[in-house]
Design an enzyme around this catalytic site. Structure first.
Site, short mmCIF file in Angstrom:
data_model
loop_
_atom_site.label_atom_id
_atom_site.label_comp_id
_atom_site.label_asym_id
_atom_site.label_seq_id
_atom_site.Cartn_x
_atom_site.Cartn_y
_atom_site.Cartn_z
CG HIS A 68 2.49 -1.62 2.05
ND1 HIS A 68 1.94 -2.10 3.05
CD2 HIS A 68 4.08 -1.94 2.18
CE1 HIS A 68 2.89 -2.86 3.51
NE2 HIS A 68 3.83 -2.82 3.24
CD GLU A 82 -1.18 -1.34 3.53
OE1 GLU A 82 -0.96 -2.54 2.75
OE2 GLU A 82 -0.65 -0.63 4.26
#
Ligand code: DGY
Length: 312
Positions: free
Chosen positions: A282, A265
């Protein structure tokens, strides 16, 4: 000497001033991460120099970081997952790790439900299509005619199962250590992992991931899923093998997927190119209400530990 707290969250107090007020009242010195981004190891060590406690997000606290912060006594996670922290190294160094496991349950469960409706009714796909001038009507599926499988019946998985029961879906679940009393009360059938994979029209992944552990849903598990099923992952990117998922979507074994979490990420990989994949960055626990509460609890937990009260 005043105790020092470093707040590693880049969006701290964006959803209310209560956590900052708590820090001010504590009399501890505190430093905020004003970079606007998730910090790397060297940045944490530099910004948190001399810190007794850290309010932590998802940035990595490996052995090197912990060794770079010799005064550190507590890492207080704003969130539930502690897979970004080397817990063994923390234990050896006498660093207490605390988290906010209850607050994240409802927002993550609600995101899961939202994803499932979007997948079943192609909401995002049809929106994108209309934005580019189209008028293509997708036939959807009724949730109430589907079996939702919940992989991992911890706090979040159980809540997800309860919500889908209320929405009239058939709900089955699998866990290594299922709470049978809860399952009986909730009307959720606890089944084997094999049965969960082969019977679910929608598979929702809610597992905790140990650092470096193999994917819980790999190529074999994906192949065992029903043809035309959907997969939702809001737990950790490592829980699902992204390459195998890409293959399963490209060869039409799965009809679609919704992902809030990724092995790396920020994510910018090939899954974002597929029209039948929903992606969010997220944000499972990121609602105005839960974020404010999580930050306040994270500060309270940290202050308790640094003041010598046990919260674990
Ligand atoms: C958690 O709580 O671990 C979520 O992934 C967000 O931080």
């Amino acid at each position: 000497m005043k105790k020092k707290v470093f707040v590693a969250l880049s969006s701290f107090a964006r959803h209310g001033q209560a956590p900052v007020e708590l820090l001010k009242k504590s009399g501890f010195e505190f430093v905020l991460n004003t970079s606007g981004k998730r910090l790397g190891s060297q940045e944490i060590i530099a910004m948190a120099v001399g810190a007794d406690g850290i309010i932590a997000g998802l940035e990595v606290y490996d052995r090197a970081v912990l060794e770079g912060l010799p005064r550190l006594k507590c890492i207080s996670r704003c969130g539930v997952g502690t897979d970004n922290i080397d817990l063994a190294a923390a234990r050896i160094k006498g660093i207490t790790v605390v988290n906010t496991p209850d607050v994240v349950v409802q927002p993550v469960a609600e995101l899961t439900v939202g994803f499932v409706f979007d997948l079943l009714r192609s909401l995002t796909r049809q929106t994108e299509d209309m934005r580019s001038g189209g008028w293509v009507r997708h036939t959807g599926y009724l949730l109430s005619s589907k079996t939702v499988g919940v992989l991992g019946l911890g706090r979040i998985g159980r809540r997800v199962a309860e919500l889908f029961k209320r929405l009239d879906a058939q709900v089955i679940g699998y866990d290594l250590q299922p709470d049978q009393a809860w399952a009986d009360k909730a009307g959720v059938a606890v089944v084997s992992k094999e049965a969960l994979l082969s019977r679910s029209h929608v598979l929702c992944v809610h597992v905790a991931c140990a650092d470096g552990a193999p994917a819980v849903v790999g190529a074999g598990e994906l192949a065992s899923m029903k043809k035309g099923a959907f997969l939702v992952n809001v737990s950790r990117g490592q829980a699902v093998d992204e390459t195998a998922l890409l293959d399963a979507l490209k060869n039409n074994h799965l009809a679609g997927a919704a992902l809030d979490v990724f092995a790396q990420e920020p994510y910018n990989g090939p899954l974002s190119q597929l029209p039948n994949v929903l992606l969010t960055p997220h944000v499972g626990s990121l609602t105005h209400e839960s974020r404010a509460q999580m930050e306040t609890e994270a500060v309270e937990n940290l202050l308790k530990v640094l003041s010598g009260f046990s919260v674990v």
